[in-house]
Design a protein around this motif. Structure first.
Motif, PDB file in Angstrom:
ATOM      1  N   PRO A  52       0.864  -1.183   0.000  1.00  0.00           N
ATOM      2  CA  PRO A  52       0.000   0.000   0.000  1.00  0.00           C
ATOM      3  C   PRO A  52       0.901   1.233   0.000  1.00  0.00           C
ATOM      4  N   GLY A  53       0.634   2.173  -0.810  1.00  0.00           N
ATOM      5  CA  GLY A  53       1.488   3.346  -0.934  1.00  0.00           C
ATOM      6  C   GLY A  53       2.360   3.310  -2.169  1.00  0.00           C
ATOM      7  N   ASP A  54       2.350   2.204  -2.898  1.00  0.00           N
ATOM      8  CA  ASP A  54       3.038   2.135  -4.194  1.00  0.00           C
ATOM      9  C   ASP A  54       2.022   2.550  -5.259  1.00  0.00           C
ATOM     10  N   PHE A  55       2.296   3.650  -5.897  1.00  0.00           N
ATOM     11  CA  PHE A  55       1.337   4.215  -6.835  1.00  0.00           C
ATOM     12  C   PHE A  55       1.762   3.950  -8.274  1.00  0.00           C
ATOM     13  N   VAL A  56       0.781   3.670  -9.115  1.00  0.00           N
ATOM     14  CA  VAL A  56       1.016   3.496 -10.542  1.00  0.00           C
ATOM     15  C   VAL A  56       0.077   4.452 -11.269  1.00  0.00           C
ATOM     16  N   PHE A  57       0.672   5.338 -12.043  1.00  0.00           N
ATOM     17  CA  PHE A  57      -0.100   6.273 -12.845  1.00  0.00           C
ATOM     18  C   PHE A  57       0.109   5.901 -14.303  1.00  0.00           C
ATOM     19  N   GLY A  58      -0.963   5.870 -15.057  1.00  0.00           N
ATOM     20  CA  GLY A  58      -0.792   5.512 -16.456  1.00  0.00           C
ATOM     21  C   GLY A  58      -1.851   6.132 -17.339  1.00  0.00           C
ATOM     22  N   ARG A  59      -1.441   6.379 -18.556  1.00  0.00           N
ATOM     23  CA  ARG A  59      -2.362   6.867 -19.567  1.00  0.00           C
ATOM     24  C   ARG A  59      -1.837   6.385 -20.906  1.00  0.00           C
ATOM     25  N   GLY A  60      -2.627   5.605 -21.574  1.00  0.00           N
ATOM     26  CA  GLY A  60      -2.191   5.070 -22.851  1.00  0.00           C
ATOM     27  C   GLY A  60      -1.070   4.054 -22.651  1.00  0.00           C
ATOM     28  N   SER A  61       0.032   4.256 -23.327  1.00  0.00           N
ATOM     29  CA  SER A  61       1.146   3.324 -23.220  1.00  0.00           C
ATOM     30  C   SER A  61       2.208   3.786 -22.223  1.00  0.00           C
ATOM     31  N   VAL A  62       1.947   4.865 -21.486  1.00  0.00           N
ATOM     32  CA  VAL A  62       2.920   5.405 -20.537  1.00  0.00           C
ATOM     33  C   VAL A  62       2.482   5.054 -19.122  1.00  0.00           C
ATOM     34  N   ARG A  63       3.386   4.467 -18.364  1.00  0.00           N
ATOM     35  CA  ARG A  63       3.113   4.144 -16.962  1.00  0.00           C
ATOM     36  C   ARG A  63       4.236   4.714 -16.102  1.00  0.00           C
ATOM     37  N   ILE A  64       3.843   5.290 -14.984  1.00  0.00           N
ATOM     38  CA  ILE A  64       4.808   5.821 -14.018  1.00  0.00           C
ATOM     39  C   ILE A  64       4.556   5.116 -12.699  1.00  0.00           C
ATOM     40  N   PHE A  65       5.614   4.509 -12.160  1.00  0.00           N
ATOM     41  CA  PHE A  65       5.529   3.759 -10.910  1.00  0.00           C
ATOM     42  C   PHE A  65       6.253   4.548  -9.830  1.00  0.00           C
ATOM     43  N   VAL A  66       5.548   4.856  -8.739  1.00  0.00           N
ATOM     44  CA  VAL A  66       6.123   5.597  -7.612  1.00  0.00           C
ATOM     45  C   VAL A  66       6.046   4.695  -6.380  1.00  0.00           C
TER      46      VAL A  66
END
Length: 91
Positions: A52-66
């Motif tokens: 919990p607290g690991d965030f994944v942001f994505g739109r289309g083919s781009v994903r950002i993992f924090v």
């Protein structure tokens, strides 16, 4: 061309061990601490990336993992391991 004084010296000078008996006593301690820390890391490894607290942001083919939760867990783990290691090795 190298001068006479440079030819007699080795290219790399390693530090001399001042007290070989002390070094011989420290090797098992270092191996124990290293083994226990690797075993502990093996136990928490499956949790990393799914905390919990690991965030994944994505739109289309781009994903950002924090990985905030995983970073916090690794930070606490390393703090405890290094504190125990320095205490154990300083005895």
């Amino acid at each position: 061309p190298r001068s006479k004084s440079q030819e007699s010296r080795p290219l790399v000078e390693y530090p001399r061990i001042r007290n070989p008996e002390h070094a011989a006593r420290m090797i098992p301690r270092v191996l124990i601490v290293a083994g226990l820390s690797l075993a502990g890391l093996g136990l928490i490894w499956p949790l990393l990336g799914h905390m919990p607290g690991d965030f994944v942001f994505g739109r289309g083919s781009v994903r950002i993992f924090v990985p905030l939760g995983s970073s916090l867990l690794v930070s606490v783990y390393l703090s405890v391991i290094l504190t125990v290691a320095f205490w154990f090795l300083s005895r």
